[in-house]
Design a protein around this motif. Structure first.
Motif, PDB file in Angstrom:
ATOM      1  N   GLY A  47       0.806  -1.215   0.000  1.00  0.00           N
ATOM      2  CA  GLY A  47       0.000   0.000   0.000  1.00  0.00           C
ATOM      3  C   GLY A  47       0.840   1.266   0.000  1.00  0.00           C
ATOM      4  O   GLY A  47       1.855   1.379  -0.703  1.00  0.00           O
ATOM      5  N   ASN A  48       0.405   2.243   0.814  1.00  0.00           N
ATOM      6  CA  ASN A  48       1.067   3.551   0.841  1.00  0.00           C
ATOM      7  C   ASN A  48       2.516   3.455   1.298  1.00  0.00           C
ATOM      8  O   ASN A  48       3.387   4.184   0.802  1.00  0.00           O
ATOM      9  CB  ASN A  48       0.291   4.510   1.742  1.00  0.00           C
ATOM     10  N   HIS A  49       2.785   2.572   2.256  1.00  0.00           N
ATOM     11  CA  HIS A  49       4.161   2.427   2.734  1.00  0.00           C
ATOM     12  C   HIS A  49       5.078   1.938   1.616  1.00  0.00           C
ATOM     13  O   HIS A  49       6.191   2.448   1.434  1.00  0.00           O
ATOM     14  CB  HIS A  49       4.210   1.453   3.910  1.00  0.00           C
ATOM     15  N   ALA A  50       4.623   0.939   0.875  1.00  0.00           N
ATOM     16  CA  ALA A  50       5.439   0.418  -0.214  1.00  0.00           C
ATOM     17  C   ALA A  50       5.633   1.474  -1.304  1.00  0.00           C
ATOM     18  O   ALA A  50       6.735   1.607  -1.867  1.00  0.00           O
ATOM     19  CB  ALA A  50       4.801  -0.832  -0.797  1.00  0.00           C
ATOM     20  N   HIS A  51       4.584   2.212  -1.608  1.00  0.00           N
ATOM     21  CA  HIS A  51       4.701   3.272  -2.621  1.00  0.00           C
ATOM     22  C   HIS A  51       5.707   4.322  -2.178  1.00  0.00           C
ATOM     23  O   HIS A  51       6.564   4.760  -2.975  1.00  0.00           O
ATOM     24  CB  HIS A  51       3.339   3.908  -2.863  1.00  0.00           C
ATOM     25  N   TYR A  52       5.632   4.717  -0.907  1.00  0.00           N
ATOM     26  CA  TYR A  52       6.541   5.744  -0.400  1.00  0.00           C
ATOM     27  C   TYR A  52       7.990   5.274  -0.470  1.00  0.00           C
ATOM     28  O   TYR A  52       8.866   5.996  -0.962  1.00  0.00           O
ATOM     29  CB  TYR A  52       6.162   6.098   1.034  1.00  0.00           C
ATOM     30  N   LEU A  53       8.242   4.052   0.002  1.00  0.00           N
ATOM     31  CA  LEU A  53       9.615   3.558   0.014  1.00  0.00           C
ATOM     32  C   LEU A  53      10.128   3.255  -1.393  1.00  0.00           C
ATOM     33  O   LEU A  53      11.259   3.623  -1.746  1.00  0.00           O
ATOM     34  CB  LEU A  53       9.715   2.298   0.871  1.00  0.00           C
ATOM     35  N   GLY A  54       9.300   2.598  -2.197  1.00  0.00           N
ATOM     36  CA  GLY A  54       9.770   2.158  -3.510  1.00  0.00           C
ATOM     37  C   GLY A  54       9.751   3.228  -4.575  1.00  0.00           C
ATOM     38  O   GLY A  54      10.697   3.337  -5.370  1.00  0.00           O
ATOM     39  N   LYS A  55       8.675   4.033  -4.613  1.00  0.00           N
ATOM     40  CA  LYS A  55       8.516   5.006  -5.697  1.00  0.00           C
ATOM     41  C   LYS A  55       8.999   6.402  -5.330  1.00  0.00           C
ATOM     42  O   LYS A  55       9.537   7.115  -6.189  1.00  0.00           O
ATOM     43  CB  LYS A  55       7.039   5.069  -6.102  1.00  0.00           C
ATOM     44  N   VAL A  56       8.776   6.797  -4.069  1.00  0.00           N
ATOM     45  CA  VAL A  56       9.169   8.153  -3.665  1.00  0.00           C
ATOM     46  C   VAL A  56      10.621   8.174  -3.201  1.00  0.00           C
ATOM     47  O   VAL A  56      11.441   8.962  -3.687  1.00  0.00           O
ATOM     48  CB  VAL A  56       8.238   8.684  -2.562  1.00  0.00           C
ATOM     49  N   MET A  57      10.957   7.318  -2.237  1.00  0.00           N
ATOM     50  CA  MET A  57      12.315   7.308  -1.685  1.00  0.00           C
ATOM     51  C   MET A  57      13.273   6.439  -2.502  1.00  0.00           C
ATOM     52  O   MET A  57      14.485   6.522  -2.339  1.00  0.00           O
ATOM     53  CB  MET A  57      12.286   6.825  -0.239  1.00  0.00           C
ATOM     54  N   ARG A  58      12.727   5.562  -3.354  1.00  0.00           N
ATOM     55  CA  ARG A  58      13.527   4.719  -4.241  1.00  0.00           C
ATOM     56  C   ARG A  58      14.585   3.902  -3.469  1.00  0.00           C
ATOM     57  O   ARG A  58      15.771   3.876  -3.840  1.00  0.00           O
ATOM     58  CB  ARG A  58      14.189   5.551  -5.342  1.00  0.00           C
ATOM     59  N   VAL A  59      14.136   3.260  -2.394  1.00  0.00           N
ATOM     60  CA  VAL A  59      15.062   2.443  -1.624  1.00  0.00           C
ATOM     61  C   VAL A  59      15.491   1.228  -2.437  1.00  0.00           C
ATOM     62  O   VAL A  59      14.767   0.763  -3.328  1.00  0.00           O
ATOM     63  CB  VAL A  59      14.434   1.990  -0.288  1.00  0.00           C
ATOM     64  N   ARG A  60      16.666   0.716  -2.109  1.00  0.00           N
ATOM     65  CA  ARG A  60      17.217  -0.454  -2.792  1.00  0.00           C
ATOM     66  C   ARG A  60      17.623  -1.498  -1.754  1.00  0.00           C
ATOM     67  O   ARG A  60      17.830  -1.194  -0.584  1.00  0.00           O
ATOM     68  CB  ARG A  60      18.428  -0.047  -3.640  1.00  0.00           C
ATOM     69  N   GLU A  61      17.752  -2.725  -2.201  1.00  0.00           N
ATOM     70  CA  GLU A  61      18.130  -3.818  -1.316  1.00  0.00           C
ATOM     71  C   GLU A  61      19.430  -3.492  -0.574  1.00  0.00           C
ATOM     72  O   GLU A  61      20.390  -2.988  -1.166  1.00  0.00           O
ATOM     73  CB  GLU A  61      18.305  -5.108  -2.120  1.00  0.00           C
ATOM     74  N   GLY A  62      19.412  -3.732   0.736  1.00  0.00           N
ATOM     75  CA  GLY A  62      20.577  -3.475   1.567  1.00  0.00           C
ATOM     76  C   GLY A  62      20.574  -2.130   2.251  1.00  0.00           C
ATOM     77  O   GLY A  62      21.379  -1.906   3.175  1.00  0.00           O
ATOM     78  N   ARG A  99      16.654  -3.444   7.559  1.00  0.00           N
ATOM     79  CA  ARG A  99      17.367  -3.550   6.289  1.00  0.00           C
ATOM     80  C   ARG A  99      16.382  -3.909   5.182  1.00  0.00           C
ATOM     81  O   ARG A  99      15.533  -4.781   5.351  1.00  0.00           O
ATOM     82  CB  ARG A  99      18.466  -4.610   6.376  1.00  0.00           C
ATOM     83  N   VAL A 100      16.503  -3.205   4.067  1.00  0.00           N
ATOM     84  CA  VAL A 100      15.630  -3.439   2.921  1.00  0.00           C
ATOM     85  C   VAL A 100      16.013  -4.743   2.240  1.00  0.00           C
ATOM     86  O   VAL A 100      17.201  -5.006   1.975  1.00  0.00           O
ATOM     87  CB  VAL A 100      15.715  -2.274   1.921  1.00  0.00           C
ATOM     88  N   GLY A 101      15.006  -5.585   1.971  1.00  0.00           N
ATOM     89  CA  GLY A 101      15.208  -6.801   1.193  1.00  0.00           C
ATOM     90  C   GLY A 101      14.677  -6.615  -0.214  1.00  0.00           C
ATOM     91  O   GLY A 101      15.044  -5.669  -0.907  1.00  0.00           O
ATOM     92  N   GLN A 102      13.764  -7.474  -0.604  1.00  0.00           N
ATOM     93  CA  GLN A 102      13.226  -7.400  -1.961  1.00  0.00           C
ATOM     94  C   GLN A 102      12.299  -6.204  -2.106  1.00  0.00           C
ATOM     95  O   GLN A 102      11.474  -5.919  -1.239  1.00  0.00           O
ATOM     96  CB  GLN A 102      12.467  -8.692  -2.285  1.00  0.00           C
ATOM     97  N   VAL A 103      12.450  -5.492  -3.208  1.00  0.00           N
ATOM     98  CA  VAL A 103      11.608  -4.343  -3.529  1.00  0.00           C
ATOM     99  C   VAL A 103      10.840  -4.660  -4.807  1.00  0.00           C
ATOM    100  O   VAL A 103      11.443  -4.818  -5.880  1.00  0.00           O
ATOM    101  CB  VAL A 103      12.434  -3.062  -3.716  1.00  0.00           C
ATOM    102  N   ASP A 104       9.512  -4.777  -4.702  1.00  0.00           N
ATOM    103  CA  ASP A 104       8.662  -5.022  -5.856  1.00  0.00           C
ATOM    104  C   ASP A 104       7.812  -3.794  -6.140  1.00  0.00           C
ATOM    105  O   ASP A 104       7.846  -2.810  -5.405  1.00  0.00           O
ATOM    106  CB  ASP A 104       7.749  -6.234  -5.598  1.00  0.00           C
TER     107      ASP A 104
END
Length: 255
Positions: A31-46, A62-67
């Motif tokens: 949901g919103n958390h995944a959108h914020y981390l993946g699309k807005v903050m663009r976090v990467r594994e590790g 620690r960030v793992g898989q990002v879908d």
């Protein structure tokens, strides 16, 4: 020699989550958390994300898989316990939506413990979208690195607020007709407290009489000028935190 990188990185995203956190916990955010981390903050594994659960404190994960629709996190270390929040309630009269949004955001940043909106005769609003309001307070808490969320409850009418008031909690109300200077009143206060702020146009005469008649009430002055409701709420809370709250303990610098 190169400087040792800070841990955790100051740029790490910060989120409140519903799950209770602990070493080794694995979370799959969507949901919103995944959108914020993946699309807005663009976090990467590790990379690192800071999590708070409003129960146990602040944790590094620690960030793992990002879908596209989910981000996996593994909790690796507790950074701070949940903070001790000063026992202060703010009881602001409801204002127009944009102005009340400012109140919710800024008093959260200032460290209020509970927000109890009040409905008075001169209020221009009589309802509050609690889900939306909690989103505002949560985002403000994330921004200012709080580890505890303020409690936010349904608005109540002023007469009900006064009728059901706890016998052990002081009630300071900002009275445009005058009262003890706020700093002096707060400096000599001990124990649970609350601050009541009126709407645009202030309290009417009957409300003022009812408040002044309450055994726990103390009229305070916020200076020589007439303040907007949102300004009065922010100013009163800042003075209280300075005189009776947790500002003396120091804290983080401004962003």
């Amino acid at each position: 020699m190169p400087a040792t990188p800070s841990w955790p990185p100051k740029s790490a995203p910060r989120l409140f989550v519903a799950d209770q956190l602990g070493n080794g916990r694995i979370l799959a955010l969507d949901g919103n958390h995944a959108h914020y981390l993946g699309k807005v903050m663009r976090v990467r594994e590790g990379e690192t994300v800071i999590l708070c659960d409003n129960q146990t404190g602040e944790w590094a994960a620690r960030v793992g898989q990002v879908d596209k629709r989910s981000v996996d996190l593994t909790v690796i270390e507790r950074l701070r316990p949940r903070e001790e929040v000063p026992d202060l309630w703010l009881c602001p009269a409801l204002l127009k939506k944009d102005r009340f949004d400012v109140v919710l955001e800024k008093v959260t940043e200032l460290g209020v413990g509970r927000i109890q909106p009040a409905i008075t005769r001169r209020c221009v609003a009589d309802k509050l979208n609690l889900d939306r309001a909690r989103t505002i307070t949560t985002e403000a808490a994330e921004q200012c690195a709080r580890t505890a969320l303020p409690e936010l409850v349904e608005p109540v009418k002023l007469d009900a607020l006064l009728r059901d008031w706890p016998t052990n909690r002081a009630l300071f109300f900002a009275d445009e007709e005058g009262g003890q200077p706020a700093g002096d009143a707060f400096a000599h206060q001990g124990g649970p407290a609350a601050i009541l702020i009126g709407p645009e146009g202030g309290f009417d005469d009957a409300e003022r009489r009812a408040i002044r008649a309450h055994p726990n009430a103390h009229a305070i002055s916020l200076g020589p000028r007439i303040l907007r409701g949102e300004t009065a709420a922010i100013a009163a809370l800042a003075v209280w935190m300075s005189e009776a709250g947790d500002w003396a303990d120091g804290g983080a610098d401004e962003e």
